[in-house]
Every structure is written in structure tokens, then in C-alpha cells.
Scaffold this active site. Structure first.
Site, short mmCIF file in Angstrom:
data_model
loop_
_atom_site.label_atom_id
_atom_site.label_comp_id
_atom_site.label_asym_id
_atom_site.label_seq_id
_atom_site.Cartn_x
_atom_site.Cartn_y
_atom_site.Cartn_z
N PHE A 1 0.58 -1.37 0.20
CA PHE A 1 -0.01 0.41 -0.22
C PHE A 1 0.85 1.48 0.01
CE2 PHE A 1 0.95 -0.36 4.43
CZ PHE A 1 0.82 0.98 4.84
N GLU B 1 -5.08 -3.83 -1.87
CA GLU B 1 -6.25 -2.98 -1.97
C GLU B 1 -6.79 -2.39 -1.50
OE1 GLU B 1 -4.74 -5.27 -1.03
OE2 GLU B 1 -5.44 -7.07 1.10
N SER C 1 5.60 -6.98 3.17
CA SER C 1 5.70 -7.54 4.57
C SER C 1 6.99 -8.43 4.83
CB SER C 1 4.97 -7.54 5.63
OG SER C 1 4.16 -8.49 5.27
N CYS D 1 9.86 1.80 3.45
CA CYS D 1 10.51 0.71 4.09
C CYS D 1 11.54 1.15 4.13
CB CYS D 1 9.87 -0.38 2.75
SG CYS D 1 11.11 0.93 0.87
N GLU E 1 9.45 -3.96 13.57
CA GLU E 1 9.02 -3.01 11.96
C GLU E 1 8.00 -2.67 13.05
OE1 GLU E 1 8.05 -4.41 8.13
OE2 GLU E 1 8.98 -2.87 8.11
P1 NAD Z 1 1.69 -7.06 3.05
O1 NAD Z 1 3.03 -7.60 3.28
O2 NAD Z 1 0.43 -6.92 4.00
O3 NAD Z 1 1.23 -6.59 1.55
C1 NAD Z 1 1.43 -6.38 0.27
C2 NAD Z 1 0.61 -7.10 -0.20
O4 NAD Z 1 0.72 -8.47 -0.67
C3 NAD Z 1 -0.81 -6.82 -1.40
O5 NAD Z 1 -0.75 -6.85 -2.19
C4 NAD Z 1 -1.54 -8.01 -0.07
O6 NAD Z 1 -2.53 -7.52 -1.07
C5 NAD Z 1 -0.41 -9.42 -0.47
N1 NAD Z 1 -0.82 -9.87 0.88
C6 NAD Z 1 -1.07 -9.42 1.39
N2 NAD Z 1 -1.31 -11.07 2.18
C7 NAD Z 1 -1.54 -11.84 1.87
C8 NAD Z 1 -1.02 -13.30 1.51
N3 NAD Z 1 -1.47 -13.68 3.35
N4 NAD Z 1 -1.09 -14.00 0.86
C9 NAD Z 1 -1.05 -13.82 -0.23
N5 NAD Z 1 -0.83 -11.87 -0.55
C10 NAD Z 1 -0.71 -11.80 0.21
O7 NAD Z 1 2.46 -5.37 2.59
P2 NAD Z 1 1.22 -4.17 2.86
O8 NAD Z 1 1.61 -3.78 4.90
O9 NAD Z 1 0.55 -3.45 2.28
O10 NAD Z 1 2.82 -3.04 2.89
C11 NAD Z 1 4.23 -2.25 4.09
C12 NAD Z 1 5.42 -3.63 4.17
O11 NAD Z 1 5.59 -3.77 2.79
C13 NAD Z 1 6.11 -3.25 4.61
O12 NAD Z 1 6.40 -4.55 6.04
C14 NAD Z 1 7.33 -2.25 4.53
O13 NAD Z 1 8.72 -2.72 4.79
C15 NAD Z 1 7.39 -3.47 3.21
N6 NAD Z 1 7.89 -2.51 2.32
C16 NAD Z 1 9.26 -2.68 1.76
C17 NAD Z 1 9.80 -2.21 0.42
C18 NAD Z 1 11.11 -2.87 0.29
O14 NAD Z 1 11.64 -2.41 -0.67
N7 NAD Z 1 11.49 -3.29 0.98
C19 NAD Z 1 9.14 -0.98 -0.12
C20 NAD Z 1 7.45 -1.22 0.23
C21 NAD Z 1 7.42 -1.43 1.30
#
Ligand code: NAD
Length: 498
Positions: free
Chosen positions: A150, A177, A227, A282, A383
């Protein structure tokens, strides 16, 4: 006015048959403003079939022609820049100028991808043996999928699809989403730029569609950012199904402040890096690791009034603009507040408490600052992804370096010092993928590659830059000898070049 976000498949917005929806909230008011379809597995399979069909022709399209589509896309994105930045602010909550910055950084990847004719030239060696030449072809891998978080609804998808498409692949994007509108809007602009139907598809949804992308044999490569637990799941599942995977995870980025650092510079850097985008980056700095009590006392004394004075409010419509917007959701707000409670319970010193701030029903929290945080505390190990900065005091440089190297995450880090030798030692020995020297958020430019170490990245290749081109192409090496040299007759020993 409430709106509904569907899918973009085969060059058009396609209404979903699913009966499941997610609500899209305005984080600044806490009110629902729209809904996003949570597509079915069948709909995802249809998007894959469509991408597979489109791949046949797009992969044969000359790289120069593919680049021209991206040039037009960049122009269109620039023409619509303010509209897109407002859309980011409205769904994500970040302040408008920050949303504009996100677009700029994303468009830099499009600029990089426009150089694809040059980037795909491969390697050539004349006369690897007598009369024998060798050269490599970098060919597209097929249907690629991108699953994005997101916190950068434009920039993170832009890390992926411009490079994938430029290399000749087709692509399926599954955006978060929570703020899905940007993905759809970018797909529309790409079509307007001349991208053939089916080359880029957007499928909205949750785990149900992600699992199809991870297991369907027609998908060749999966890029993920989100994440760490989900990144690990994506990596293990998609790898087990024979795909190449790059899965970027969470972070806990340390800024090491040496006693000889320019303190004014370090304080300004920390304010922007810890509290910008409400800490939901991130590459945000969430730990200031300070060498020596005198340095730490001076740093905290300067930081505290600035953190207290942060202008926190809606991302749009305030003059002057706010410095920090709301968090993404009610659940995340509760989580971040919980971490502040936890830090107090663990015995850290809460110098600035942001929990008291509120604006109506919006998901706001003020900046918080902890001093004397210990490495055993949860607020240090985990985090938080919010505007909470932890000061950790270290007696010397070696102890500080060891703390960074022992942390489970290794996304970004920075050192603030005026001593070149210390900086050089730090950049050489630190176990982190992206390192700043007097630069707090060392996000690599598009023509370099972005990626962390340890549990911040699963898979061998980073995003965009040279690694991005490697990830989205298969290397084929041709060794060629023309008929006259075959007169020597058959060879039965292992071929070696003479
Ligand atoms: P998230 O992991 O909850 O979701 C990321 C994506 O995965 C979304 O599209 C979501 O719909 C999907 N998803 C979520 N749960 C899932 C599941 N059980 N099975 C399959 N798909 C699933 O992350 P978020 O809350 O949207 O974003 C924040 C996180 O992203 C933080 O931990 C941040 O550090 C990380 N992030 C990392 C970077 C990087 O470059 N390393 C960059 C941006 C964000």
C-alpha cells in the site's frame, strides 16, 4: 461520491463477477470512499491467459518500438501528474508534495526502461576458438506478475512493469487492496500510450488471486514488495512452482550518528527520514544509533521540540502543507499505538508521545520519540511502520556496527560522520543492502538496483537497474562456427577451444 474499482484485462476495464469487495477508506477522515473488487481465482486465470496470448506478439516487437510506447507513457504520466498525486493522497493519506515525489521516483524507472535497446545488447566475443564466435541473447521470460504494497501505490509498481514490458514480457499487476486506483489509472495511460491490449493487466484482490499467480504454470516470474512474512511465503511458494522470484520485505533502518557528525545535518535528516510519510516507508529511519552519551543528549535535545512541533493533518488542502499525514488504516493506527504502549512497558524513555493527537475519525497519530531503547526490546526488534523513532545509545563504533549487523533486517542504513575512514569502514563491513553516507534515505536511482539483505529480500536479484533487466530476461549463449571449420571432422572429447 463513492466509486468502485474493477479489473483491467485485455485493454479494458472489466467488471468483476466476484461477490467479494474490500472497502477503500479515506485515511484523513476514516470514512469509506469506495470499494475494490476481490476477484476470483477464475478471473485471475483469465488474466493470465490473456497475458500469455499478448506475449506472443509483444515479445517479437523490436525493443525500440517497445521503448517508444514507454516514452509516450512517461509524457502522459507527466501531463496527469497532479491528478495522479491527488489520487495517491486521497487513498494513501500522504501529503501532496510527497505523492509528487513518489511519482518522480517511479518515472525515473520509466526513463531507465526507455533505454532498453541499449540494455538488451548482450555480450559478444569474437574468436572464442579459431573461427568460432560466441554471443548472448537476453530474451523475455514470458508472463510476469507483480504484487505490491500500500505504501507506494505508484512507485513500487513502476519499479516492476516498465522494465518487464521493455524486456518484452507481458505483466499482471496485483496492487494493494487499500489503495488500488493508481494501478488502474496507469494501465489506462499505458493503453493510451499505445501498449497493445493484454500486455499489462491489473487484477484486484487478496490471497485468492495471489495464490493463482504463485502456482499457475503459465506465470514465469513473480516480483513482490511487502511485509517479510508474506515475502517469505511468496518466495517459497512461487519458487516451489518453478518461477523466478524477487520478494522484498520489511525493514528496520538504523542511522548511525558518530560524535564527529554535523549535528544540524543529522537532526534535519532524521526528521525527514523518520517522520516523512508518517514513517510508512520501507527506507524510513526508525532507529538512531548514537555513539556516546554526550552526542545522544545533544541529539535528543534538538529533536524533541521538532518532533513535538510536527504539522500533522490531512495530506490534501492545508496551507501551509502538513508535514505528516494519517496512517493507512484504523487497524494499523491501533498497531502503532500499541507499539508506543509496549515501548513504555518495556522501560524505554518516551520523550515525545504522539498518542494524544487526533483529527476527527482520521487515522492520525503524532510523532513519537523514544530514548534509551535497548536491543532486546520489541520496539527495537520489530518493524513498527509508523512515526516512532527509537534512540539507541552505543558506547563505541564497533558496538553500533555489531547491532546493525545482528539485526534480522538489512534494507537500508546510513552513517553520519565527518571522517572518511570511518565511513569507508562502515560501507565495507555493514551487512545491509543500501547504505548512505550523510544521506539518510539512500534509495538507489533507477539505473542502479534497489534491494536489501537478510530478511529484507528473498531471491538473488534486486529491483530495476541492471538487476531488473537480468530478472526479466533469460540469458541464452550462442556458440557459432561456420562450415569450413567443420572439415576437421567429429570430436569425441569434451569440446575445448583451441
Ligand atoms: P503486505 O505484505 O500486507 O501486502 C503486500 C501485498 O501482499 C498486497 O498486495 C497484499 O494484498 C498481498 N498480501 C497480503 N497478505 C497476503 C497473503 N496472506 N497471501 C498473499 N498475498 C497477500 O504489506 P503492506 O502492509 O501492503 O506494505 C507494508 C510492508 O511493505 C512493510 O513491511 C514495508 O516495509 C514493506 N515494504 C518493503 C519495501 C522494500 O523495498 N523492501 C518497499 C515498500 C514496502
Amino acid at each position: 461520491m463513492s466509486y468502485r474499482i474493477d479489473n483491467f484485462i485485455d485493454g479494458e476495464t472489466r467488471e468483476s463477477r466476484s461477490e467479494r469487495f474490500g472497502a477503500i477508506f479515506d485515511p484523513a477522515t476514516g470514512q469509506p470512499q469506495g470499494s475494490v473488487v476481490l476477484s476470483t481465482a477464475d478471473e485471475c486465470a483469465e488474466a493470465i491467459a490473456c497475458a500469455e496470448r499478448a506475449f506472443a506478439d509483444w515479445s517479437q516487437t523490436p525493443p525500440l518500438v517497445r521503448a517508444r510506447v514507454l516514452f509516450r507513457f512517461k509524457e502522459l504520466m507527466e501531463q496527469h501528474r497532479d491528478e495522479l498525486a491527488r489520487l495517491i493522497s486521497r487513498e494513501h493519506g500522504k501529503v501532496f508534495s510527497d505523492a509528487q515525489g513518489e511519482l518522480t521516483r517511479g518515472l525515473e524507472v520509466v526513463e531507465f526502461a526507455c533505454g532498453i535497446p541499449h540494455l538488451l545488447k548482450g555480450e559478444h566475443s569474437l574468436n572464442v576458438g579459431r573461427g568460432v564466435d560466441s554471443y548472448s541473447l537476453m530474451q523475455p521470460v514470458g508472463v510476469c506478475a507483480g504484487i505490491t504494497p500500500f505504501n507506494f501505490p505508484a512507485m513500487v509498481p513502476l519499479w516492476m512493469f516498465p522494465v518487464a514490458l521493455a524486456c518484452g514480457n507481458s505483466f499482471i499487476l496485483k496492487p494493494s487492496e487499500k489503495d488500488p486506483s493508481l494501478a488502474l489509472r496507469m494501465a489506462e495511460l499505458l493503453k493510451q500510450a499505445g501498449l497493445p491490449d493484454g500486455v499489462l493487466n491489473v487484477i484486484n484482490g487478496d490471497k485468492e488471486v495471489v495464490d493463482v499467480l504463485l502456482t499457475d504454470p503459465r506465470v514465469a516470474a513473480v516480483s513482490f514488495v511487502g511485509s517479510t512474512p508474506i515475502a517469505e511465503y511468496i518466495y517459497t511458494t512461487a519458487s516451489a512452482h518453478g518461477k523466478r522470484v524477487q520478494a522484498l520485505g520489511g525493514a528496520k533502518n538504523h542511522m548511525l550518528v558518530m560524535p564527529d557528525a554535523d549535528l544540524d545535518q543529522a537532526v534535519s535528516a532524521l526528521m525527514g527520514a523518520a517522520y516523512g510519510a508518517a514513517g510508512e516507508r520501507c527506507m524510513a529511519i526508525s532507529v538512531a544509533l548514537v555513539v556516546g552519551d554526550d552526542t545522544a543528549d545533544a541529539l535528543v535535545a534538538r529533536l524533541a521540540p521538532l518532533v513535538e512541533g510536527l504539522r500533522v493533518g490531512p495530506g490534501l488542502g492545508s496551507i501551509p502543507e502538513n508535514e505528516m499525514g494519517p496512517l493507512i488504516s484504523r487497524e494499523h493506527l491501533a498497531r502503532v499505538r500499541g507499539y508506543v504502549d509496549q515501548g513504555v512497558a518495556e522501560g524505554a524513555e518516551l520523550v515525545v508521545d504522539g498518542r494524544g493527537l487526533s483529527h476527527g475519525e482520521g487515522y492520525f497519530i503524532g510523532g513519537s520519540l523514544f530514548d534509551r531503547v535497548g536491543p532486546e526490546m520489541r520496539i527495537y526488534r520489530e518493524e513498527i511502520f509508523g512515526p516512532v523513532l527509537a534512540i539507541v545509545r552505543a558506547p563505541d563504533y564497533e558496538t553500533a556496527l555489531r547491532l546493525i549487523n545482528e539485526h534480522e533486517y538489512g534494507n537500508g542504513t546510513a552513517i553520519f560522520t565527518c571522517d572518511g575512514d570511518t565511513a569507508r569502514d562502515f560501507t565495507t563491513r555493514v551487512q545491509v543492502g543500501m547504505v548512505g553516507v550523510n544521506v539518510p534515505i539512500p534509495v538507489p536511482m533507477a539505473f542502479h538496483s534497489f534491494g536489501g539483505w537478510k530478511r529484507s529480500l528473498f531471491g538473488p536479484l534486486n529491483m530495476h537497474g541492471p538487476d531488473g533487466v537480468r530478472f526479466y530476461t533469460k540469458m541464452k549463449t550462442v556458440t557459432a562456427r561456420w562450415p569450413q571449420s567443420l572439415r576437421a571432422g567429429a570430436e569425441f572429447a569434451m569440446p575445448t577451444m583451441k
